[in-house]
Design a protein around this motif. Structure first.
Motif, PDB file in Angstrom:
ATOM      1  N   VAL A 230       0.692  -1.094   0.195  1.00 47.24           N
ATOM      2  CA  VAL A 230      -0.395  -0.261   0.452  1.00 47.24           C
ATOM      3  C   VAL A 230       1.089   1.151  -0.305  1.00 47.24           C
ATOM      4  O   VAL A 230       0.673   2.211  -0.825  1.00 47.24           O
ATOM      5  N   ILE A 231       1.927   1.417   0.775  1.00 54.03           N
ATOM      6  CA  ILE A 231       3.019   2.455   0.535  1.00 54.03           C
ATOM      7  C   ILE A 231       4.278   1.995   0.616  1.00 54.03           C
ATOM      8  O   ILE A 231       4.428   1.266   1.110  1.00 54.03           O
ATOM      9  N   GLY A 232       4.513   2.316  -0.796  1.00 48.87           N
ATOM     10  CA  GLY A 232       6.569   2.020  -1.334  1.00 48.87           C
ATOM     11  C   GLY A 232       7.409   3.320  -0.865  1.00 48.87           C
ATOM     12  O   GLY A 232       6.909   4.231  -1.706  1.00 48.87           O
ATOM     13  N   ILE A 233       8.320   3.103   0.010  1.00 48.78           N
ATOM     14  CA  ILE A 233       8.821   3.835   0.109  1.00 48.78           C
ATOM     15  C   ILE A 233      10.962   3.368  -1.228  1.00 48.78           C
ATOM     16  O   ILE A 233      11.094   1.885  -1.119  1.00 48.78           O
ATOM     17  N   GLY A 234      10.755   4.353  -2.127  1.00 53.07           N
ATOM     18  CA  GLY A 234      11.453   4.132  -2.962  1.00 53.07           C
ATOM     19  C   GLY A 234      11.978   5.405  -4.401  1.00 53.07           C
ATOM     20  O   GLY A 234      11.457   6.509  -2.919  1.00 53.07           O
ATOM     21  N   PHE A 235      12.694   5.090  -4.848  1.00 55.33           N
ATOM     22  CA  PHE A 235      12.997   6.307  -6.107  1.00 55.33           C
ATOM     23  C   PHE A 235      11.119   6.475  -6.398  1.00 55.33           C
ATOM     24  O   PHE A 235      10.886   5.514  -6.941  1.00 55.33           O
ATOM     25  N   LEU A 236      11.309   8.165  -6.469  1.00 52.25           N
ATOM     26  CA  LEU A 236       9.499   8.170  -7.076  1.00 52.25           C
ATOM     27  C   LEU A 236       9.419   7.607  -8.733  1.00 52.25           C
ATOM     28  O   LEU A 236       8.533   7.711  -9.035  1.00 52.25           O
ATOM     29  N   HIS A 237      10.959   7.966  -9.483  1.00 56.20           N
ATOM     30  CA  HIS A 237      10.612   7.741 -11.297  1.00 56.20           C
ATOM     31  C   HIS A 237      10.459   6.568 -11.201  1.00 56.20           C
ATOM     32  O   HIS A 237       9.385   5.929 -12.271  1.00 56.20           O
ATOM     33  N   ASP A 238      10.362   5.196 -10.015  1.00 53.68           N
ATOM     34  CA  ASP A 238       9.932   4.161 -10.577  1.00 53.68           C
ATOM     35  C   ASP A 238       8.765   3.944 -10.333  1.00 53.68           C
ATOM     36  O   ASP A 238       7.664   2.804 -10.745  1.00 53.68           O
ATOM     37  N   GLY A 239       8.176   5.111  -9.576  1.00 53.52           N
ATOM     38  CA  GLY A 239       6.953   4.555  -9.073  1.00 53.52           C
ATOM     39  C   GLY A 239       6.472   4.920 -11.163  1.00 53.52           C
ATOM     40  O   GLY A 239       4.182   5.040 -10.966  1.00 53.52           O
ATOM     41  N   ILE A 240       6.589   6.308 -11.490  1.00 59.54           N
ATOM     42  CA  ILE A 240       6.159   6.839 -12.725  1.00 59.54           C
ATOM     43  C   ILE A 240       6.205   5.775 -13.935  1.00 59.54           C
ATOM     44  O   ILE A 240       5.554   5.781 -14.611  1.00 59.54           O
ATOM     45  N   THR A 241       7.376   4.470 -13.797  1.00 57.78           N
ATOM     46  CA  THR A 241       7.005   3.838 -14.416  1.00 57.78           C
ATOM     47  C   THR A 241       5.873   2.853 -14.637  1.00 57.78           C
ATOM     48  O   THR A 241       5.013   2.328 -15.687  1.00 57.78           O
ATOM     49  N   GLN A 242       5.872   2.088 -12.817  1.00 52.94           N
ATOM     50  CA  GLN A 242       3.898   2.395 -12.678  1.00 52.94           C
ATOM     51  C   GLN A 242       3.232   2.573 -14.024  1.00 52.94           C
ATOM     52  O   GLN A 242       1.914   2.006 -14.025  1.00 52.94           O
ATOM     53  N   ILE A 243       2.843   3.962 -13.345  1.00 57.30           N
ATOM     54  CA  ILE A 243       2.093   4.748 -13.692  1.00 57.30           C
ATOM     55  C   ILE A 243       1.910   4.721 -14.943  1.00 57.30           C
ATOM     56  O   ILE A 243       0.930   4.124 -15.554  1.00 57.30           O
ATOM     57  N   ILE A 244       3.120   4.651 -15.905  1.00 57.68           N
ATOM     58  CA  ILE A 244       3.213   5.231 -17.445  1.00 57.68           C
ATOM     59  C   ILE A 244       3.240   3.724 -17.641  1.00 57.68           C
ATOM     60  O   ILE A 244       2.924   3.579 -19.301  1.00 57.68           O
ATOM     61  N   ASP A 245       3.834   2.489 -17.535  1.00 57.19           N
ATOM     62  CA  ASP A 245       4.051   1.624 -18.193  1.00 57.19           C
ATOM     63  C   ASP A 245       3.283   0.603 -18.388  1.00 57.19           C
ATOM     64  O   ASP A 245       3.169  -0.230 -19.258  1.00 57.19           O
ATOM     65  N   GLU A 293      19.559   9.345 -23.276  1.00 46.34           N
ATOM     66  CA  GLU A 293      17.834   9.410 -24.042  1.00 46.34           C
ATOM     67  C   GLU A 293      16.985   8.237 -24.548  1.00 46.34           C
ATOM     68  O   GLU A 293      16.173   8.091 -24.493  1.00 46.34           O
ATOM     69  N   LEU A 294      18.160   6.270 -23.995  1.00 48.46           N
ATOM     70  CA  LEU A 294      17.274   5.529 -23.874  1.00 48.46           C
ATOM     71  C   LEU A 294      16.517   4.988 -22.981  1.00 48.46           C
ATOM     72  O   LEU A 294      15.395   4.658 -22.975  1.00 48.46           O
ATOM     73  N   ALA A 295      16.510   5.931 -21.763  1.00 52.28           N
ATOM     74  CA  ALA A 295      16.268   5.260 -20.397  1.00 52.28           C
ATOM     75  C   ALA A 295      14.724   5.694 -20.478  1.00 52.28           C
ATOM     76  O   ALA A 295      13.656   4.960 -20.587  1.00 52.28           O
ATOM     77  N   ASP A 296      13.856   7.044 -21.240  1.00 50.55           N
ATOM     78  CA  ASP A 296      12.792   7.581 -21.335  1.00 50.55           C
ATOM     79  C   ASP A 296      11.928   6.906 -22.287  1.00 50.55           C
ATOM     80  O   ASP A 296      10.970   6.220 -22.020  1.00 50.55           O
ATOM     81  N   ASP A 297      12.765   5.684 -23.365  1.00 51.59           N
ATOM     82  CA  ASP A 297      12.153   5.209 -24.203  1.00 51.59           C
ATOM     83  C   ASP A 297      12.138   3.302 -23.009  1.00 51.59           C
ATOM     84  O   ASP A 297      11.293   2.196 -23.711  1.00 51.59           O
ATOM     85  N   ASN A 298      12.489   3.169 -22.262  1.00 49.68           N
ATOM     86  CA  ASN A 298      12.707   2.047 -21.192  1.00 49.68           C
ATOM     87  C   ASN A 298      12.098   1.819 -19.935  1.00 49.68           C
ATOM     88  O   ASN A 298      12.914   1.132 -19.266  1.00 49.68           O
ATOM     89  N   GLY A 299      11.423   2.680 -19.542  1.00 51.59           N
ATOM     90  CA  GLY A 299      10.874   2.554 -18.313  1.00 51.59           C
ATOM     91  C   GLY A 299      11.317   2.891 -17.576  1.00 51.59           C
ATOM     92  O   GLY A 299      11.214   2.820 -16.211  1.00 51.59           O
ATOM     93  N   SER A 300      12.697   4.165 -17.476  1.00 52.13           N
ATOM     94  CA  SER A 300      13.814   4.774 -16.908  1.00 52.13           C
ATOM     95  C   SER A 300      13.166   6.364 -16.913  1.00 52.13           C
ATOM     96  O   SER A 300      13.446   6.573 -18.009  1.00 52.13           O
ATOM     97  N   GLU A 313       9.912  13.448 -20.628  1.00 54.62           N
ATOM     98  CA  GLU A 313       8.613  14.007 -20.265  1.00 54.62           C
ATOM     99  C   GLU A 313       8.287  14.358 -19.156  1.00 54.62           C
ATOM    100  O   GLU A 313       7.776  14.880 -18.074  1.00 54.62           O
ATOM    101  N   ALA A 314       8.679  12.959 -18.563  1.00 49.43           N
ATOM    102  CA  ALA A 314       7.490  12.239 -17.560  1.00 49.43           C
ATOM    103  C   ALA A 314       8.233  13.118 -16.140  1.00 49.43           C
ATOM    104  O   ALA A 314       7.126  12.923 -15.459  1.00 49.43           O
ATOM    105  N   ALA A 315       9.122  12.807 -16.116  1.00 48.65           N
ATOM    106  CA  ALA A 315       9.859  13.442 -15.013  1.00 48.65           C
ATOM    107  C   ALA A 315       9.673  14.605 -14.759  1.00 48.65           C
ATOM    108  O   ALA A 315       9.887  15.149 -13.593  1.00 48.65           O
ATOM    109  N   VAL A 316       9.344  15.695 -15.807  1.00 46.42           N
ATOM    110  CA  VAL A 316       9.311  17.125 -15.279  1.00 46.42           C
ATOM    111  C   VAL A 316       7.649  17.453 -15.440  1.00 46.42           C
ATOM    112  O   VAL A 316       7.223  17.781 -14.450  1.00 46.42           O
ATOM    113  N   GLN A 317       6.611  16.499 -16.241  1.00 47.04           N
ATOM    114  CA  GLN A 317       5.624  16.493 -15.936  1.00 47.04           C
ATOM    115  C   GLN A 317       5.673  15.900 -15.155  1.00 47.04           C
ATOM    116  O   GLN A 317       4.153  16.608 -14.390  1.00 47.04           O
TER     117      GLN A 317
END
Length: 364
Positions: A230-245, A293-300, A313-317
């Motif tokens: 329910v509550i995960g402690i970690g790096f927030l970009h990993d959360g973006i991966t779960q939301i977007i990908d 720049e490969l990161a953005d296309d590969n879930g990072s 773009e997602a990191a900025v968004q």
């Protein structure tokens, strides 16, 4: 005086014009030497999709055969120290910087003055002795399942102190202090924010609400969308991966109001590497848009730390601006203290009667 000034300006112009040529020649020589070696072995502690894309693109660009393996930032130092000067890989790519600093301090990394390090946005993003260079940075925080919190009638935690509330018992996941870099950063942050004894006590108190310690730092994020965590402690970009990908729109990201810090994801060469020139070329590649720049296309979706790369773009968004972190965090002190801090945390947990077995502190 005018003549002297004119000569000085002319000399500066000659140097400025010659520098790009010299760098180009140096890179050309490095590429030739790397191709002669013909092979490269990479250990990666970023997410496997990004690791694979980065390694495969390097092989495509330079015709150098690349073998790679994904290992957590806790596994790599243990493996390299056991090999004691005869490393089974040439370079280490991604993860968090504390374990890199630990290996450097023990003499297991090779210093290298990278040409492309001139593109780093800040001296913060490199080891002062050139043992590693940063390629990205990510903010430490919380990822929460909004559906589950609403179902239970709970508000999302907004601070580290909120995580100690009894209503969150059994809802929190963190990663294993012994196998991942993320909790090492958590330990260092709490100790720097609160003082040593208070920080250790905080982590003992937090443990009462933690259900699972995953092997990998990204482990909690991968289980928030499903509601298992329910509550995960970690790096927030990993959360973006779960939301977007993965389409988990029920995940919300929280930057702790009482202060947080960031990881620096580095690249480094192992001392005694079998393919030293290919390793140096990979470092140069890792510090270039061709790689990051490969990161953005590969879930990072981490913020990139070189000035000639386009930010995801997602990191900025999602507003994950590195300037939002606590500016009092002392990275140099963290380097000195990490090993002892982790030992102190684990000892305190055992003394408090916490379950530190492999069922809860996962190692696989």
């Amino acid at each position: 005086m005018k003549k002297t000034l004119a000569l000085l300006l002319a000399l500066i112009m000659v140097i400025a014009l010659a520098a790009p040529t010299a760098f180009a020649d140096e890179m050309e020589d490095l590429v030739a030497a790397a191709k002669e070696e013909g092979e490269l072995v990479v250990y990666g502690s970023c997410e496997e999709e990004y690791l694979a894309a980065a390694c495969e693109n390097f092989q495509k660009l330079y015709g150098i055969k690349v073998s790679y393996q994904r290992l957590s930032t806790g596994e790599v130092p243990a493996k390299i120290e056991e090999e004691n000067g005869n490393p089974s890989a040439d370079v280490w790519f991604g993860g968090t910087n504390n374990p890199y600093d630990e290996l450097a301090g023990k003499g297991f990394l090779e210093a290298y003055e990278a040409i492309n390090a001139s593109h780093l946005l800040s001296p913060l993003y490199k080891n002062p002795d050139n043992y590693w260079y940063g390629i990205y940075t990510g903010i430490l925080g919380f990822m929460v399942n909004t559906d589950e919190l609403e179902r239970m009638g709970l508000e999302a935690p907004q601070s580290w102190d909120d995580l100690l509330k009894p209503e969150y018992q059994g809802l929190i996941w963190l990663s294993n202090y012994k196998t991942a870099g993320t909790p090492k950063l958590v330990a260092n942050l709490m100790i720097q924010l609160k003082g040593h004894d208070e920080g250790i006590q905080y982590l003992v108190d937090l443990d009462k609400n933690v259900e699972v310690y995953t092997k990998s730092g990204s482990g909690p994020s991968k289980n928030v969308g499903t509601g298992e965590c329910v509550i995960g402690i970690g790096f927030l970009h990993d959360g973006i991966t779960q939301i977007i990908d993965n389409g988990y729109e029920n995940i919300a990201l929280v930057i702790p109001a009482d202060g947080t810090t960031c990881e620096i994801g580095p690249v480094a060469i192992f001392k005694g590497a079998a393919h030293p020139n290919a390793a140096k070329l990979f470092v140069e590649y890792a510090l270039s848009p061709d790689c990051v720049e490969l990161a953005d296309d590969n879930g990072s979706y981490q913020f990139l730390v070189i000035d000639n790369a386009e930010q995801p773009e997602a990191a900025v968004q999602f507003g994950l601006d590195p300037s939002l972190v606590w500016d009092g965090y002392d990275f140099a002190k963290a380097v000195e203290d990490t090993a002892q801090n982790v030992e102190d945390v684990m000892t305190a947990l055992e003394n408090a009667g916490a379950d530190v077995g492999e069922g809860r502190f996962q190692t696989s």
